[in-house]
Design a protein around this motif. Structure first.
Motif, PDB file in Angstrom:
ATOM      1  N   THR A 109      33.363  43.169  39.933  1.00 36.92           N
ATOM      2  CA  THR A 109      32.771  43.884  38.809  1.00 36.92           C
ATOM      3  C   THR A 109      33.846  44.670  38.059  1.00 36.92           C
ATOM      4  OG1 THR A 109      32.293  45.916  40.050  1.00 36.92           O
ATOM      5  CG2 THR A 109      30.649  44.134  40.150  1.00 36.92           C
ATOM      6  N   ASP A 110      33.493  45.160  36.897  1.00 36.86           N
ATOM      7  CA  ASP A 110      34.441  45.931  36.103  1.00 36.86           C
ATOM      8  C   ASP A 110      34.872  47.213  36.806  1.00 36.86           C
ATOM      9  OD1 ASP A 110      34.422  44.044  34.141  1.00 36.86           O
ATOM     10  OD2 ASP A 110      32.937  45.057  32.891  1.00 36.86           O
ATOM     11  N   SER A 111      34.081  47.682  37.780  1.00 39.79           N
ATOM     12  CA  SER A 111      34.440  48.884  38.522  1.00 39.79           C
ATOM     13  C   SER A 111      35.372  48.567  39.698  1.00 39.79           C
ATOM     14  CB  SER A 111      33.182  49.573  39.055  1.00 39.79           C
ATOM     15  OG  SER A 111      32.516  48.749  40.002  1.00 39.79           O
ATOM     16  N   GLY A 112      35.667  47.267  39.894  1.00 41.89           N
ATOM     17  CA  GLY A 112      36.572  46.883  40.967  1.00 41.89           C
ATOM     18  C   GLY A 112      35.882  46.545  42.271  1.00 41.89           C
ATOM     19  N   LEU A 113      34.545  46.532  42.276  1.00 46.43           N
ATOM     20  CA  LEU A 113      33.791  46.188  43.483  1.00 46.43           C
ATOM     21  C   LEU A 113      33.632  44.675  43.571  1.00 46.43           C
ATOM     22  CD1 LEU A 113      32.080  47.229  45.907  1.00 46.43           C
ATOM     23  CD2 LEU A 113      30.085  47.112  44.383  1.00 46.43           C
ATOM     24  N   ARG A 114      34.090  44.110  44.655  1.00 44.13           N
ATOM     25  CA  ARG A 114      33.967  42.673  44.869  1.00 44.13           C
ATOM     26  C   ARG A 114      32.682  42.369  45.644  1.00 44.13           C
ATOM     27  NH1 ARG A 114      37.979  38.766  48.470  1.00 44.13           N
ATOM     28  NH2 ARG A 114      36.951  36.783  47.977  1.00 44.13           N
ATOM     29  N   LEU A 115      31.894  41.450  45.138  1.00 39.94           N
ATOM     30  CA  LEU A 115      30.620  41.080  45.750  1.00 39.94           C
ATOM     31  C   LEU A 115      30.666  39.616  46.164  1.00 39.94           C
ATOM     32  CD1 LEU A 115      28.262  42.774  43.132  1.00 39.94           C
ATOM     33  CD2 LEU A 115      28.991  43.705  45.333  1.00 39.94           C
ATOM     34  N   ILE A 116      30.393  39.356  47.438  1.00 40.82           N
ATOM     35  CA  ILE A 116      30.434  37.993  47.976  1.00 40.82           C
ATOM     36  C   ILE A 116      29.100  37.707  48.655  1.00 40.82           C
ATOM     37  CG2 ILE A 116      31.760  36.349  49.351  1.00 40.82           C
ATOM     38  CD1 ILE A 116      33.964  38.489  49.539  1.00 40.82           C
ATOM     39  N   SER A 117      28.468  36.596  48.295  1.00 36.44           N
ATOM     40  CA  SER A 117      27.168  36.250  48.875  1.00 36.44           C
ATOM     41  C   SER A 117      27.169  34.826  49.408  1.00 36.44           C
ATOM     42  CB  SER A 117      26.048  36.382  47.829  1.00 36.44           C
ATOM     43  OG  SER A 117      25.951  37.699  47.353  1.00 36.44           O
TER      44      SER A 117
ATOM     45  N   GLY B 107      20.217  35.570  54.853  1.00 37.57           N
ATOM     46  CA  GLY B 107      21.596  35.225  54.567  1.00 37.57           C
ATOM     47  C   GLY B 107      22.453  36.468  54.701  1.00 37.57           C
ATOM     48  N   LEU B 108      23.760  36.305  54.592  1.00 36.12           N
ATOM     49  CA  LEU B 108      24.685  37.431  54.672  1.00 36.12           C
ATOM     50  C   LEU B 108      25.461  37.579  53.377  1.00 36.12           C
ATOM     51  CD1 LEU B 108      26.232  37.023  58.254  1.00 36.12           C
ATOM     52  CD2 LEU B 108      24.446  38.617  57.550  1.00 36.12           C
ATOM     53  N   SER B 109      25.846  38.807  53.087  1.00 39.94           N
ATOM     54  CA  SER B 109      26.696  39.085  51.936  1.00 39.94           C
ATOM     55  C   SER B 109      27.638  40.230  52.292  1.00 39.94           C
ATOM     56  CB  SER B 109      25.858  39.444  50.697  1.00 39.94           C
ATOM     57  OG  SER B 109      25.103  40.628  50.923  1.00 39.94           O
ATOM     58  N   ALA B 110      28.596  40.494  51.413  1.00 44.71           N
ATOM     59  CA  ALA B 110      29.560  41.562  51.671  1.00 44.71           C
ATOM     60  C   ALA B 110      30.013  42.178  50.357  1.00 44.71           C
ATOM     61  CB  ALA B 110      30.766  41.022  52.438  1.00 44.71           C
ATOM     62  N   SER B 111      30.376  43.449  50.425  1.00 43.25           N
ATOM     63  CA  SER B 111      31.011  44.121  49.287  1.00 43.25           C
ATOM     64  C   SER B 111      32.365  44.640  49.762  1.00 43.25           C
ATOM     65  CB  SER B 111      30.142  45.274  48.773  1.00 43.25           C
ATOM     66  OG  SER B 111      30.000  46.292  49.758  1.00 43.25           O
ATOM     67  N   VAL B 112      33.348  44.557  48.874  1.00 45.87           N
ATOM     68  CA  VAL B 112      34.711  44.957  49.228  1.00 45.87           C
ATOM     69  C   VAL B 112      35.245  45.883  48.145  1.00 45.87           C
ATOM     70  CG1 VAL B 112      37.014  44.159  49.876  1.00 45.87           C
ATOM     71  CG2 VAL B 112      35.036  42.674  50.275  1.00 45.87           C
ATOM     72  N   LYS B 113      35.771  47.037  48.577  1.00 49.62           N
ATOM     73  CA  LYS B 113      36.351  47.984  47.609  1.00 49.62           C
ATOM     74  C   LYS B 113      37.479  48.737  48.290  1.00 49.62           C
ATOM     75  CE  LYS B 113      36.526  50.280  43.663  1.00 49.62           C
ATOM     76  NZ  LYS B 113      35.443  51.155  43.186  1.00 49.62           N
ATOM     77  N   ASP B 114      38.677  48.642  47.734  1.00 46.88           N
ATOM     78  CA  ASP B 114      39.848  49.361  48.257  1.00 46.88           C
ATOM     79  C   ASP B 114      40.074  49.081  49.748  1.00 46.88           C
ATOM     80  OD1 ASP B 114      40.185  50.505  45.729  1.00 46.88           O
ATOM     81  OD2 ASP B 114      38.896  52.203  46.222  1.00 46.88           O
TER      82      ASP B 114
ATOM     83  N   SER C 276      37.935  48.389  52.001  1.00 45.26           N
ATOM     84  CA  SER C 276      36.771  48.686  52.833  1.00 45.26           C
ATOM     85  C   SER C 276      35.714  47.597  52.642  1.00 45.26           C
ATOM     86  CB  SER C 276      36.186  50.053  52.467  1.00 45.26           C
ATOM     87  OG  SER C 276      35.035  50.329  53.234  1.00 45.26           O
ATOM     88  N   VAL C 277      35.191  47.070  53.751  1.00 45.00           N
ATOM     89  CA  VAL C 277      34.216  45.976  53.704  1.00 45.00           C
ATOM     90  C   VAL C 277      32.870  46.431  54.260  1.00 45.00           C
ATOM     91  CG1 VAL C 277      33.710  43.605  54.376  1.00 45.00           C
ATOM     92  CG2 VAL C 277      36.091  44.332  54.069  1.00 45.00           C
ATOM     93  N   GLN C 278      31.809  46.148  53.529  1.00 42.50           N
ATOM     94  CA  GLN C 278      30.452  46.412  53.990  1.00 42.50           C
ATOM     95  C   GLN C 278      29.677  45.105  54.013  1.00 42.50           C
ATOM     96  OE1 GLN C 278      28.490  49.431  54.968  1.00 42.50           O
ATOM     97  NE2 GLN C 278      27.474  47.569  55.689  1.00 42.50           N
ATOM     98  N   TYR C 279      29.147  44.763  55.183  1.00 42.62           N
ATOM     99  CA  TYR C 279      28.350  43.543  55.319  1.00 42.62           C
ATOM    100  C   TYR C 279      26.857  43.877  55.204  1.00 42.62           C
ATOM    101  CZ  TYR C 279      32.554  41.113  56.843  1.00 42.62           C
ATOM    102  OH  TYR C 279      33.805  40.551  56.897  1.00 42.62           O
ATOM    103  N   PHE C 280      26.094  42.893  54.683  1.00 41.71           N
ATOM    104  CA  PHE C 280      24.658  43.070  54.490  1.00 41.71           C
ATOM    105  C   PHE C 280      23.893  41.873  55.055  1.00 41.71           C
ATOM    106  CE2 PHE C 280      26.694  45.417  51.087  1.00 41.71           C
ATOM    107  CZ  PHE C 280      25.978  46.611  51.015  1.00 41.71           C
ATOM    108  N   LEU C 281      22.712  42.162  55.592  1.00 38.65           N
ATOM    109  CA  LEU C 281      21.746  41.117  55.911  1.00 38.65           C
ATOM    110  C   LEU C 281      20.781  41.054  54.734  1.00 38.65           C
ATOM    111  CD1 LEU C 281      20.418  39.086  57.867  1.00 38.65           C
ATOM    112  CD2 LEU C 281      19.097  41.007  58.798  1.00 38.65           C
ATOM    113  N   ASP C 282      20.755  39.932  54.044  1.00 38.34           N
ATOM    114  CA  ASP C 282      19.888  39.759  52.872  1.00 38.34           C
ATOM    115  C   ASP C 282      18.600  39.054  53.291  1.00 38.34           C
ATOM    116  OD1 ASP C 282      21.865  40.860  51.208  1.00 38.34           O
ATOM    117  OD2 ASP C 282      22.854  38.921  51.030  1.00 38.34           O
ATOM    118  N   ALA C 283      17.471  39.638  52.922  1.00 37.23           N
ATOM    119  CA  ALA C 283      16.166  39.077  53.275  1.00 37.23           C
ATOM    120  C   ALA C 283      15.359  38.823  52.011  1.00 37.23           C
ATOM    121  CB  ALA C 283      15.403  40.027  54.198  1.00 37.23           C
ATOM    122  N   THR C 284      14.856  37.612  51.873  1.00 37.93           N
ATOM    123  CA  THR C 284      13.984  37.253  50.761  1.00 37.93           C
ATOM    124  C   THR C 284      12.614  36.887  51.313  1.00 37.93           C
ATOM    125  OG1 THR C 284      15.812  36.422  49.421  1.00 37.93           O
ATOM    126  CG2 THR C 284      13.610  35.670  48.835  1.00 37.93           C
TER     127      THR C 284
END
Length: 205
Positions: free
Chosen positions: A40-48, A66-73, A75-83
């Protein structure tokens, strides 16, 4: 009498088509792959990663994970995505909870990350052979600690997700097929995180 019979047949056909659509979705989402990787323009990387339905034909509400992740500086945060997909309007309260029982009997309590009310009262309409099928969908994301991720990958026996109304989503699996799928996605994500992705809002426009 004929009118009642015709109406009953149409109702049955709608249910059959609805389940066939979900079955096709299951088959098309069998591979673990990255479906979105952007900065993103704020520098946050989003991977799904691609999600996959875990269901049986009797399910009134179908769960995809499914799983996704955000990366900033660094630092990595993983997510469990539920639909959750339903043939009826569906909603969940802000901070909707998910309970996960592992194969070893441990219980994880996860909280929806956005802390916003999730709701779909409009639905997505499709017409197949003249029969209109409507599907209502909500998407939730649950932030995971490293420990919670490892617990999920050890085996999943049961999931309950908090919904508005009298009935929550709940399903128990006699044979765990979820953790193996998530383990492959986790490997795919960690490999993607290790790469240098450069992008912005205008990527692939």
């Amino acid at each position: 009498m004929r009118t009642k019979t015709n109406n009953k047949n149409v109702s049955i056909m709608r249910k059959v088509i609805y389940f066939l659509m979900l079955l096709f979705a299951t088959l098309s989402a069998s591979a673990q792959k990255i479906v979105d990787d952007r900065v993103t323009d704020s520098g946050l990387r989003l991977i799904s990663c691609e999600s996959k339905p875990f269901r049986s034909m009797s399910d009134k509400v179908v769960l995809s994970l499914g799983l996704s992740a955000s990366v900033k500086d660094g630092s990595v945060q993983y997510f469990l995505d539920a639909t959750l997909a339903s043939s009826e309007p569906i909603s969940a309260p802000a901070g909707a909870r998910m309970l996960v029982k592992t194969s070893s009997g441990d219980v994880l309590t996860l909280t929806e990350y956005s802390n916003k009310t999730l709701s779909d009262n409009i639905g997505d309409v499709k017409s197949i052979s003249g029969i209109v099928v409507k599907t209502f969908t909500i998407n939730a994301a649950y932030a995971l600690t490293d420990e919670q991720m490892q617990q999920l990958l050890s085996g999943i026996a049961k999931i309950r997700i908090e919904l508005n109304g009298d009935t929550n989503y709940e399903k128990e699996w006699k044979k765990d097929k979820i953790s193996g799928f998530l383990a492959k996605e986790y490997k795919t994500l960690t490999e993607a995180v290790a790469t240098d992705k450069k992008g912005s809002f205008t990527d692939d426009f």
